[in-house]
Motif scaffolding. Sequence first.
Motif, short mmCIF file in Angstrom:
data_model
loop_
_atom_site.label_atom_id
_atom_site.label_comp_id
_atom_site.label_asym_id
_atom_site.label_seq_id
_atom_site.Cartn_x
_atom_site.Cartn_y
_atom_site.Cartn_z
N PHE A 235 0.71 -1.09 -0.10
CA PHE A 235 -0.09 -0.15 -0.09
C PHE A 235 0.89 1.17 -0.08
O PHE A 235 2.00 1.07 0.53
CB PHE A 235 -0.92 0.04 1.04
N TYR A 236 0.20 2.19 -0.26
CA TYR A 236 0.93 3.75 -0.44
C TYR A 236 0.10 4.88 0.17
O TYR A 236 -1.23 4.71 -0.38
CB TYR A 236 1.23 3.95 -1.95
N ASN A 237 0.38 5.50 1.14
CA ASN A 237 -0.42 6.47 1.75
C ASN A 237 -0.47 7.66 0.83
O ASN A 237 0.90 8.42 0.82
CB ASN A 237 0.05 6.71 2.96
N ASP A 238 -1.34 8.15 0.35
CA ASP A 238 -1.49 9.53 -0.34
C ASP A 238 -2.28 10.41 0.13
O ASP A 238 -3.53 10.39 -0.11
CB ASP A 238 -1.86 9.07 -1.95
N GLY A 239 -1.80 11.22 1.03
CA GLY A 239 -2.58 12.18 1.83
C GLY A 239 -3.43 11.42 2.83
O GLY A 239 -3.06 10.59 3.63
N GLU A 240 -4.80 11.59 2.72
CA GLU A 240 -5.75 10.98 3.60
C GLU A 240 -6.13 9.61 3.05
O GLU A 240 -6.79 8.75 3.50
CB GLU A 240 -7.03 11.76 3.88
N LYS A 241 -5.75 9.21 1.70
CA LYS A 241 -6.09 8.18 1.20
C LYS A 241 -4.91 7.21 1.12
O LYS A 241 -3.80 7.28 1.13
CB LYS A 241 -6.51 8.35 -0.36
N THR A 242 -5.65 5.85 1.05
CA THR A 242 -4.52 4.57 1.12
C THR A 242 -4.82 3.86 -0.11
O THR A 242 -5.99 3.48 -0.39
CB THR A 242 -4.62 3.57 2.28
N ILE A 243 -3.88 3.86 -0.84
CA ILE A 243 -3.75 3.12 -2.11
C ILE A 243 -3.39 1.65 -1.95
O ILE A 243 -2.10 1.47 -1.70
CB ILE A 243 -3.16 3.69 -3.50
N ARG A 244 -4.01 0.45 -1.96
CA ARG A 244 -3.77 -0.95 -1.82
C ARG A 244 -3.58 -1.34 -3.08
O ARG A 244 -4.53 -1.38 -3.85
CB ARG A 244 -4.82 -1.58 -1.05
N ILE A 245 -2.18 -2.05 -3.26
CA ILE A 245 -1.86 -2.32 -4.49
C ILE A 245 -1.72 -4.03 -4.61
O ILE A 245 -0.94 -4.49 -4.03
CB ILE A 245 -0.65 -1.67 -5.12
N TRP A 246 -2.34 -4.34 -5.63
CA TRP A 246 -2.15 -5.93 -5.85
C TRP A 246 -1.26 -6.24 -7.03
O TRP A 246 -0.68 -7.43 -7.00
CB TRP A 246 -3.73 -6.48 -6.10
N SER A 247 -1.09 -5.29 -7.88
CA SER A 247 -0.11 -5.40 -9.22
C SER A 247 0.35 -4.07 -9.37
O SER A 247 -0.69 -3.34 -9.50
CB SER A 247 -0.60 -6.57 -10.10
N ALA A 248 1.44 -4.09 -9.98
CA ALA A 248 1.99 -2.58 -10.81
C ALA A 248 2.99 -2.76 -11.63
O ALA A 248 3.46 -4.06 -11.81
CB ALA A 248 2.40 -1.81 -9.49
N LEU A 249 3.05 -1.73 -12.52
CA LEU A 249 4.40 -1.61 -13.43
C LEU A 249 5.14 -0.94 -12.96
O LEU A 249 4.82 0.20 -12.47
CB LEU A 249 3.65 -1.46 -14.58
N LYS A 250 6.73 -0.96 -13.36
CA LYS A 250 7.68 0.01 -13.10
C LYS A 250 7.49 0.91 -14.50
O LYS A 250 7.62 0.25 -15.66
CB LYS A 250 8.80 -0.72 -12.73
N SER A 251 8.13 2.29 -14.12
CA SER A 251 8.19 3.18 -15.07
C SER A 251 9.23 4.16 -14.89
O SER A 251 9.60 4.50 -13.53
CB SER A 251 7.03 3.95 -15.52
N VAL A 252 9.90 4.59 -15.97
CA VAL A 252 10.85 5.96 -15.75
C VAL A 252 10.26 7.04 -15.73
O VAL A 252 10.95 8.37 -15.79
CB VAL A 252 12.08 5.75 -16.43
N ASN A 253 9.12 7.14 -16.40
CA ASN A 253 8.29 8.21 -17.00
C ASN A 253 7.31 8.74 -15.64
O ASN A 253 6.86 7.92 -14.92
CB ASN A 253 7.39 8.13 -18.21
#
Length: 273
Positions: A235-253
């Motif tokens: 998970f990632y805390n973005d202000g008052e929101k929590t983004i719970r991540i089950w899959s993701a991609l890496k990017s340099v952009n």
Amino acid sequence: MKKKIAFATCVQLGLSCIEEIYRIGGNLDLLITLKDEKAKNKSGRIYLDEIATEHNTPLLKINNINDQEVLEGLREYQIDWLFIIGWSQIAKKEVLETPTYGCIGMHPTLLPVGRGRAAIPWAIIKGLDETGVTMFKLDEGVDTGDIIGQAIISLDKNTTATELYKKVDDMHITLTAKFWDDIVNNNITLTKQNEEAATEWPGRKPEDGEILESMTMDEADKLVRASSHPYPGAFYNDGEKTIRIWSALKSVNESEIKLSDGYLIPIDYEIEG
């Protein structure tokens, strides 16, 4: 004389072994699990009522593997071997010595590497090329008993906890079928663990899944893959929101989550709060 076998579990890995025992024509004389209200949020939590009823097997529901009622049950059913699979409580000496021949466990690493907890997430976080499952005779230590058999599992840079859990589950089934006859005929060969090669991995909590901006893309990617189902998720805390991540991609952009050397793009995620 036919050996009497008991099986203690409260997770899918153990249930898969029980199902395999019945599938190959084996028999269990006693099933042991946690009481229904215990460990409801445990990863892979299951209940044994249905399979116990299907095979007319006595089912004992307990609070702790070391409870007096467990000892009484093992004695009442004259148990020769007790399997304890996917069970977080450590069996004490009296439990280990009550079955005629002892207790058998399985651990999802190639022991003596990775003793302890959270073996599936750690294998991914550590970037291992291979891990496995070890069947062993339990002693008073944590994952220190003599080895009965092992099976190797390969990993790659894309392996997720979901995929590895399934492979670990399959290997539990494979080892159960492979050594069942030797166990019931008391014909197993025990091999001492190499203490010089032993390592211990600590437990992990849901809060350990937090993605920090100081992480590299590789670290964040491993954490996401290691924390996916059946675990609580990165998970990632973005202000008052929590983004719970089950899959993701890496990017340099420039994208969703800024890391020390790039960005992480959530693909399968939930927004909480």
